[in-house]
Write a protein that holds these residues in place. Structure first.
Motif, mmCIF file in Angstrom:
data_model
loop_
_atom_site.group_PDB
_atom_site.id
_atom_site.type_symbol
_atom_site.label_atom_id
_atom_site.label_comp_id
_atom_site.label_asym_id
_atom_site.label_seq_id
_atom_site.Cartn_x
_atom_site.Cartn_y
_atom_site.Cartn_z
ATOM 1 N N GLU A 194 0.849 -1.205 0.000
ATOM 2 C CA GLU A 194 0.000 0.000 0.000
ATOM 3 C C GLU A 194 0.885 1.256 0.000
ATOM 4 O OE1 GLU A 194 -3.373 0.351 -0.078
ATOM 5 O OE2 GLU A 194 -3.432 2.523 0.311
ATOM 6 N N ALA A 247 -8.570 -4.143 2.908
ATOM 7 C CA ALA A 247 -9.787 -4.147 2.096
ATOM 8 C C ALA A 247 -9.443 -4.277 0.612
ATOM 9 C CB ALA A 247 -10.594 -2.874 2.354
ATOM 10 N N ALA A 248 -8.416 -3.542 0.195
ATOM 11 C CA ALA A 248 -8.028 -3.585 -1.223
ATOM 12 C C ALA A 248 -7.596 -5.002 -1.612
ATOM 13 C CB ALA A 248 -6.903 -2.587 -1.485
ATOM 14 N N LYS A 308 -7.325 0.003 4.928
ATOM 15 C CA LYS A 308 -7.478 0.249 3.484
ATOM 16 C C LYS A 308 -6.761 -0.821 2.687
ATOM 17 C CE LYS A 308 -8.816 4.951 2.996
ATOM 18 N NZ LYS A 308 -8.082 6.087 3.584
ATOM 19 N N GLU A 351 -4.707 4.170 9.607
ATOM 20 C CA GLU A 351 -5.485 4.531 8.425
ATOM 21 C C GLU A 351 -5.113 3.591 7.274
ATOM 22 O OE1 GLU A 351 -5.735 6.318 4.538
ATOM 23 O OE2 GLU A 351 -3.875 6.679 5.651
ATOM 24 N N ARG A 389 1.224 4.259 -2.854
ATOM 25 C CA ARG A 389 1.102 5.695 -2.574
ATOM 26 C C ARG A 389 2.412 6.440 -2.790
ATOM 27 N NH1 ARG A 389 -2.415 6.116 3.060
ATOM 28 N NH2 ARG A 389 -3.990 4.558 2.480
#
Ligand code: ARG
Length: 573
Positions: free
Chosen positions: A172, A197-198, A194, A190, A176
């Motif tokens: 992740e 889930a991804a 995410k 945070e 980013r």
């Protein structure tokens, strides 16, 4: 030094032996009919079978011997052959005196060996849930109990810091373009959900996360340094939580700490023929012929080369044996992981990773449920974070203190400290007072009450006795060094002789609730004693001194037990 019942077991055991009967049958315990007797021995029934005699006849033989002992005020045979015993007040007084003079309050030291306790078990980047709360509270209490029992007790947090979630975060961050940039706990909290889930949605993302995990485990320097950064950040956060909870760890190891040991361990197990190939994976068969339930093999390496939860747990055993040579390793983990630990223990024994003398125990625990009977969640249905739970507890404790008009003369800061202590006492006692295997319902209202079997009730009693003793000192009334037992004192005095028995049980079975039960009984007995006796107002100096000595002993035992539960007692409240 020991409990009074243990002392009596010696005497009665010897009387059995004199009759040519096994000594253990003379085991004496506190009577379950206090209206009939203080102590009882049920050995005559079993002895009768051995001696092929009638039990009452056997009991009579023992009683004849006991009659020559000055310790007993009353000896009776009841029913089929129960031996009921009362001790003389003089014997009780002398026993209590030796308890009061002993800084260990007559609890024997058991062993000096090393015991390793594995508890807490939080996972990096994921908030700690209530399962981790139970593991931390119970594990820390067991560490304290083992330590007081004389063991070299070492608590290890054993973080989950090496699995696929690590790869999820790394990929992740890569996505980013933020890999290697500074990171806070908030960022992690945070990022992780995410990323998870991804990965769940998109198999390609999941594949990248798995690749990243493998690269990380294989030692990619860029990944390792990013990983080290979020480990550091997470540990900082955990330490704050554990400090607030009053839970201590001696070692901050995790699954990753043993990575280097895995390959040599696997080679060794292969060479021994213990680890075998199966459909491309490397496994250890752990099935035994008497198994009632299915016992799948422990997987060391999956066919894609990834290591599993069982692999790191096995390597951790290798590490612990090498570094600390423990006599026992205790895993305080959710009982739903029972099968996992059974596999790990069997594999460790089969592979000769531990000696037969090393005890491996899974001290499992049940679930903390909400009022709806399901695992405890926030109102929104999410995981309750430890710090939110503690904050909720403190808020409730404040309200309770107000209701009871306690800590009223204190300043804001002092009241805050007291509320924190009350909250922690409430949460820990509610957890520990249940048999660890049972599920229990998290009920903040009930657990923070100052009445009933709660942490705050015990704190309140402990503080009340402290203040009584302070007042006595101010008035120049001394705690006596001898006991004078009258009718109103006897129940409390007898109860105070039991501590070692409860301690031994708690240590042997890893059951802190036994100590909770005893502490509660003690606090209640103290309440009745306090209500029915003159203490400070007693004119007879010897009797006053004795009563203050009883108070002092209650205070010391409560302080010891609360300490073993990890509960801190304030000076005033
Ligand atoms: N991290 C694990 C979990 O959250 C608990 C670790 C327990 N200890 C162990 N040695 N496996 O379920």
């Amino acid at each position: 030094m020991s409990s009074l019942a243990q002392k009596l077991s010696e005497i009665v055991g010897a009387a059995f032996e004199e009759q040519g009967l096994p000594r253990e049958l003379g085991d004496v315990r506190v009577s379950d009919r206090p209206d009939l007797a203080q102590f009882q021995c049920n050995g005559a029934m079993a002895a009768a079978k051995v001696a092929k005699k009638n039990p009452r006849e056997v009991a009579q033989g023992v009683v004849d011997t006991l009659n020559s002992h000055a310790e007993f005020e009353k000896i009776e045979i009841a029913g089929p052959g129960f031996i009921n015993l009362n001790v003389t007040d003089e014997f009780l007084q002398n026993h209590l005196k030796s308890v009061a003079q002993d800084e260990r309050l007559s609890v024997l030291r058991m062993g000096g060996e090393t015991v390793m306790l594995d508890y807490g078990g939080p996972n990096i980047a994921k908030p700690m849930h209530v399962g981790h709360l139970r593991a931390s509270i119970i594990g820390d209490s067991l560490r304290r109990i083992c330590k007081f029992g004389g063991y070299n007790a070492l608590g290890d947090v054993h973080m989950g810091d090496w699995g696929t979630p690590m790869g999820m975060i790394i990929s992740e961050l890569e996505e980013r373009g933020a890999l290697g940039q500074p990171l806070t706990m908030d960022d992690l909290e945070e990022i992780y959900p995410k990323a998870a889930a991804a990965c769940k949605e998109d198999e390609a993302r999941m594949e990248r996360a798995r690749d990243a995990t493998r690269k990380l485990q294989d030692g990619d320097p860029e990944y390792r340094s990013a990983w080290q950064q979020f480990i550091d950040v997470s540990i900082d956060g955990m330490k704050k939580n554990f400090d607030a909870l009053g839970v201590h760890f001696d070692l901050w190891e995790g699954e990753a700490s043993v990575h280097e040991l895995i390959a040599p361990m696997a080679d060794d197990l292969k060479a021994k023929g213990v680890a075998v190939e199966s459909e491309g994976a490397l496994v250890i068969e752990v099935e035994e012929k008497d198994d009632k339930k299915e016992m799948p093999p422990l997987i060391l390496y999956k066919s894609d080369g990834a290591v599993m939860y069982g692999t790191t747990d096995l390597a951790t055993i290798v590490d612990r044996v090498q570094k600390y040579n423990p006599a026992k390793i205790l895993y305080v983990v959710d009982q739903r992981q029972g099968l996992h630990f059974e596999q790990v223990f069997r594999a460790a024994r089969k592979g000769g990773l531990v000696s037969d003398a090393t005890e491996l125990t899974h001290a499992g625990f049940g679930t903390m449920n909400g009022q709806d009977g399901k695992p405890f969640k926030t109102r929104a249905g999410g995981v309750m974070r430890l710090e939110d739970l503690i904050a909720m507890g403190i808020e409730k404790a404040q309200a309770r203190l107000n209701e009871a008009d306690l800590a009223a003369d204190m300043n804001e800061q002092e009241r805050g400290t007291i509320a924190h202590k009350v909250a922690i006492a409430a949460i820990k006692f509610a957890d520990l007072s249940n048999n660890r295997i049972s599920d229990y319902v998290f009920d903040l209202d009930q657990m923070t009450a100052f009445e009933g079997k709660t942490g705050p009730y015990l704190l309140y009693q402990a503080v009340r006795i402290k203040s009584l003793l302070r007042k006595a000192a101010d008035q120049g009334a001394d705690v006596g060094d001898a006991f004078v037992i009258q009718d109103q004192d006897r129940a409390l005095a007898l109860l105070l002789t039991e501590l070692p028995d409860h301690f031994v049980l708690a240590l042997k079975n890893y059951t802190p609730h036994v100590l909770c039960d005893y502490a509660f009984k003690l606090a209640q007995a103290f309440s009745s004693f306090y209500a029915s006796c003159h203490i400070l107002s007693e004119e007879d100096a010897a009797l006053r001194g004795s009563r203050l000595a009883l108070c002092d002993l209650v205070q010391k035992q409560l302080a010891l037990i609360l300490g073993l539960l990890g509960i801190a007692v304030p000076e005033r409240m």
